[in-house]
Design a protein around this motif. Structure first.
Motif: not given
Ligand code: ATP
Length: 989
Positions: A899-908
């Motif tokens: 979930e964290r990785e996904e968020i990093y990706h989404k928020w650049g």
């Protein structure tokens, strides 16, 4: 105090329009743009410069350079033609310019409409020359108008300012120590200039004298282009108030008031062109800042970006002061002046470009009226009396129509409940009847069996016998026979047993069906009772809310009476809300009645269906029972046919052949054979009809009950919406009364205190406030939200909701409101009509918070500190910082790696970087203008902090509970709706 341009109303709206002028009249017109070309100056002639412009007709101008200057390759040069409302050539006189380009606008001020006349152009193009003439002519015509209209008394006041190097100076204050003037924000009236001298003009000579004082005071300096160049922007403001001499009864409008701004701008040229340095260079930069802002606003307005884009009125003093004249409540004329000289072609083109954009800008002017509080109190009293009368004697034509509808509906529901009760009773009766028939059948069978045992001669053949066990799942048991009767007796017995078994099954089916139907009816009954309860509550709420509002209004009026006749307020003619509400109510009531009638018809149909279904059911069940009994007695084939029907019925329990004894199987087989043998055409048809009827009836009954409940639910929803709308109306009334009260208090304060330094906390000095704010169209609505009419369509509400949501997001950003609160609020309110109240309250709360912060930044915090509240913008910022840190920590504990990785990706956020969680935490809620960003931020915060489940609706109730006053400890948890909500709560809203 420099009066602001009369603007948005600061008094409750009128219920009835005043006789004159038309209060609903909004004048939407484009800025009047004219161009004036001056003759070549002696300096230009001396420099052998030539005229490069030609006025083709009185509306267009083209660039016509000398033939020697045309490019060689384009001998057939087609110059661009610029078209305006009027173009004045070098030979034109100022009177012409005034008559065609300014007179109408200038004289609007005498009818209560704000007016502004600008002169725009490069240095030495003739702005001051033209504005002097315009002012002289305007003053002359104004006095002529006043003389002509002896039925009114006119009062003219004059004030004048100069904006030099972004410093505002009073041109009527000769005291050298007076220093620069501050601009104050009045949330209701716009920008004011503090401590500005305003002289009452005695007559036209007096005015001329004052004008010459102003002239002498103005900052001039020599530039390369003009020996006496105006180095500042000058604004002369004439405020005209007119009173009718004969005030008739019932005239609410006490006077009309408006301002005429005569604006002579500094030169619009680029600094380089004037070869300025030192002081002139600094001047040029400031002049350009104001003019740049002016041109930006004009450009944006001309592109129709009033509603969508940000208009930077606050970026310069000039545009702040003249905000109303740029796309707002004023009529505006711009006279663009230009030199004809070839040397200034580039500047002249710029001027024409500005003029072209300006002519696309539309203003919405209104008549500004003053109404006395005394009259307003009377008006409110009338309104209260009207509302009270409506409550006491509800009629279909007023708000009480809702009450009547509710009562009628309640009566209908009661009758319906009674009907359903009767039906349930009837079904119970039928069930009892079936049971007694069953008992009778059992009795007969037992008797028959006894007789058979007595007459039996020999032991049984290898056949079987049946025993009926009541109350068990296998009522029919097949047991080996001890003794066999004779063949004929055996056959009679078998037939009799089969008949009995079928009858028993049939009765059981009927019992089950009756039970099921009874349950349905009971469920429908319960649902209806619940809905009726809701309706009763809604009705009680409505009565209670309306009564409380009226009581509160009376209280407020009593309070207002104490200020009776003291204060006066300016209102615009924009609306007549009380009346509007009344109209809308009656319109709404009409449509509602029509809708309700339809709904009631629909409900009635459902009930009819239900009654019909249950009647049919009762009848058919009874007939079937009787027929079964008859068949059994006469050994008719009908019962067997009926039994087989049930065997084939999907709903009847299947008989597993493997579990059957041989005798049972034989029985089924023989039954089927019998059916084939005995069924006639007529019988088959009858059977089919019977089967279909019962199924049909069952489904009809169900459908009717469901439809009924559905329609009641829909109606209750509609009622809830109505109640929400009514509550909203009441809140508006309350807000208006509160505003009136607060204005009265302010006016009293103003009257009591001559020194403005220590008073007027509502006007906020905004020297440092370079923050982004709502502008012209948007700013007032951010603070005083737009009022949707009651009859507003869902689409309108959706649009308003979107707009208000974005305004709220921007104010959250400005006020540094807790990101947790933002997320909760954003996710909880999605545009339901009932959300309107929350949106309004949030907007008002934020406006209050913003004012509070502004006051704090300008040092006016004493009031709040006395109350023990120490909320500051800095404290809020610190709190948000803490929230972001917590958010980052929780990302570690509440989210898994994926979930964290996904968020990093989404928020650049670079996945290999450091402090990634912190980076994300500092990215959320940073762009209040981007809806997608806002949505993503809200969801992320909600998910990480664990207060939101995407599959569930967010709770709105928390906003009613959590709005405690802000404290220094955890401001993000306590968001200060209390001021507003306390008021509302006190009024039972
Ligand atoms: N239409 C005109 N007819 C005759 N003379 C004019 C006309 N317009 C301007 N002038 C003269 O041109 C000169 C410059 O005019 P003015 O001072 O009004 O320019 P300005 O645009 O106000 O300049 P600045 O921005 O530097 O103040 C003045 O001497 C004025 O008398």
């Amino acid at each position: 105090m420099f009066p602001p341009t009369p603007g948005p109303m600061d008094r409750p709206p009128l219920q009835h329009p005043p006789p004159t002028p038309n209060p609903n009249q909004k004048i939407r017109d484009k800025i009047l743009v004219t161009v004036r070309v001056r003759p070549l100056s002696s300096r230009e002639i001396a420099q052998n410069d030539t005229s490069a412009w030609e006025c083709v007709d009185d509306r267009s101008i083209i660039h016509r350079p000398p033939a020697s200057m045309l490019p060689e390759r384009s001998p057939h040069h087609h110059p661009k033609s610029y078209v305006f409302d009027h173009v004045f050539g070098p030979d034109s006189v100022t009177l012409q310019v005034y008559e065609r380009g300014a007179k109408d606008v200038a004289l609007s001020a005498l009818s209560g409409i704000n007016a502004t006349i600008f002169a725009y152009g490069q240095t030495s193009s003739g702005k001051t020359y033209t504005m002097r003439g315009i002012t002289e002519n305007a003053v002359r015509d104004m006095y002529a108008f006043m003389e002509k209209h002896s039925e009114r008394d006119f009062v003219i006041k004059i004030s004048a300012i100069e904006i030099y190097n972004e410093v505002v100076r009073d041109l009527l204050n000769t005291d050298a120590s007076s220093g620069p003037l501050r601009l104050l924000d009045d949330p209701e009236r716009g920008t004011r200039i503090e401590k500005l001298v305003e002289d009452v003009v005695r007559d036209s000579q007096h005015l001329q004298k004052i004008l010459s004082v102003i002239e002498a005071q103005r900052q001039v300096g020599e530039t390369q282009l003009n020996e006496t160049s105006s180095r500042s922007h000058q604004i002369i403001r004439l405020t005209v108030e007119s009173f009718p001499k004969d005030v008739g009864d019932g005239t609410l409008v006490k006077s009309l008031i408006a301002s005429l701004n005569l604006v002579d701008l500094a030169g619009s040229e680029r600094v380089s062109q004037t070869q300025a340095e030192g002081t002139r260079l600094k001047e040029g930069c400031h002049i350009n800042r104001s003019l740049l802002t002016l041109t930006t606003i004009i450009r944006k307005l001309s592109q129709g970006r009033v509603k969508t884009g940000h208009l930077p009125y606050r970026d310069s003093k000039l545009t702040r002061i003249l905000q109303n004249s740029l796309g707002g409540n004023a009529r505006t004329a711009i006279i663009c002046t230009m030199s004809p000289a070839q040397a200034h072609v580039e500047q002249s083109r710029n001027t024409l470009f500005f003029a072209t954009q300006a002519k696309e800008v539309t203003n919405t002017a209104q008549v500004n009226m003053v109404v006395s509080d005394k009259d307003m109190v009377k008006l409110l009293q009338k309104e209260v009396a009207r509302l009270e009368a409506e409550l006491k004697v509800p009629t279909a034509a007023n708000i009480g129509s809702d009450y009547l509808e509710l009562r009628t509906l309640l009566r209908d529901r009661d009758a319906e409940i009674e009907r359903l009760r009767a039906e349930v009773k009837q079904l119970h009766y039928q069930k009892d009847l079936a049971q007694s028939q069953l008992e009778e059948l059992r009795k007969r069978y037992a008797e028959e069996r006894e007789g058979q045992h007595v007459n039996m001669d020999s032991p049984a053949s290898p056949d079987t016998d049946m025993v009926i066990c009541t109350g068990s799942t296998s009522d029919v048991e097949v047991t080996p026979k001890q003794r066999s009767p004779s063949k004929s007796r055996q056959s009679t017995m078998r037939q009799s047993s089969a008949t009995s078994m079928m009858l028993i099954q049939e009765i059981r089916k009927l019992e089950q069906m009756q039970d099921a139907l009874g349950e349905d009816a009971n469920r429908a009954l319960q649902a209806l009772q619940k809905e009726v309860e809701c309706l009763r509550l809604a009705q009680a709420d409505m009565n209670h809310g309306a009564a409380s509002t009226i009581a509160k209004l009376q209280d407020e009026i009593k309070t207002l009476k104490t200020t009776d006749g003291k204060e006066e307020g300016i209102i615009t003619s924009s609306s007549c809300r009380f009346q509007d509400m009344g109209n809308v109510n009656s319109c709404d009531a009409d449509t509602t009645i029509a809708t309700l009638e339809e709904k009631l018809q629909c409900v009635q149909k459902s009930i009819d269906n239900m009654v019909l279904s249950s009647n049919c059911l009762a009848e058919n069940t009874y007939v079937d029972n009787v027929k079964s009994m008859d068949c059994k007695r006469s050994s008719s084939p009908r019962p067997i046919c009926r039994s087989l029907e049930y065997e084939n019925d999907e709903n009847s329990p299947p008989i597993d052949e493997n579990l059957c004894t041989p005798s049972q199987r034989h029985l089924q087989l023989s039954s089927k054979q019998n059916t084939c043998d005995l069924s006639s055409k007529e019988n088959t048809a009858h059977k089919r009809n019977n089967s279909v009827d019962i199924k049909k009836m069952q489904s009809m009954f169900k459908t009717a009950a469901e439809e009924n409940i559905r329609s009641i639910r829909a109606y209750v929803m509609e009622l809830k919406e109505k109640v929400a709308k009514l509550q909203y109306q009441k809140q508006l009334l309350v807000c208006q009364v509160l505003e009136l009260e607060s204005n009265a208090a302010c006016a009293e304060e103003e009257e009591d205190d001559d020194d403005f330094d220590d008073t007027e906390p509502e006007y906020i000095e905004d020297e440092e406030a370079d923050t982004v704010r709502m502008d012209n169209e948007e700013a007032p609505s951010a603070i005083v939200p737009t009022t949707p009419s009651v009859g507003q369509s869902i689409v309108d509400w959706k649009l308003l909701f979107q707009k208000e949501r974005m305004q709220i997001a921007q104010l959250w950003d400005l006020c540094q409101v807790s990101i947790i609160h933002r997320s909760q609020f954003y996710l909880a309110f999605k545009g339901d009509p009932a959300d309107q109240v929350y949106m309004e309250v949030e907007l008002r709360r934020l406006a209050w918070l913003q004012e509070h912060f502004d006051a704090a930044s300008s040092g006016n915090v004493h009031e709040r500190e006395e109350e023990g509240e120490t909320t500051t913008l800095e404290a809020s910022m610190r709190a948000i910082k803490k929230e972001r840190e917590t958010l980052a920590k929780r990302m570690r504990t509440n989210l898994n790696e994926d979930e964290r990785e996904e968020i990093y990706h989404k928020w650049g956020v670079y996945t290999g970087g450091k402090q990634r969680k912190m980076q994300v935490a500092y990215k959320v809620w940073t762009d209040p203008h981007d809806e997608v960003h806002i949505q993503d931020s809200a969801e992320l915060v909600a998910k990480v902090m664990g207060f939101w489940n995407p599959d569930k609706e967010a709770s709105k109730e928390m906003f009613e509970l959590a709005f405690a006053p802000p404290s220094s400890k955890k401001p993000w948890l306590q968001v200060g709706w209390n001021n507003i909500l306390n008021n509302f709560n006190a009024l039972n809203i």
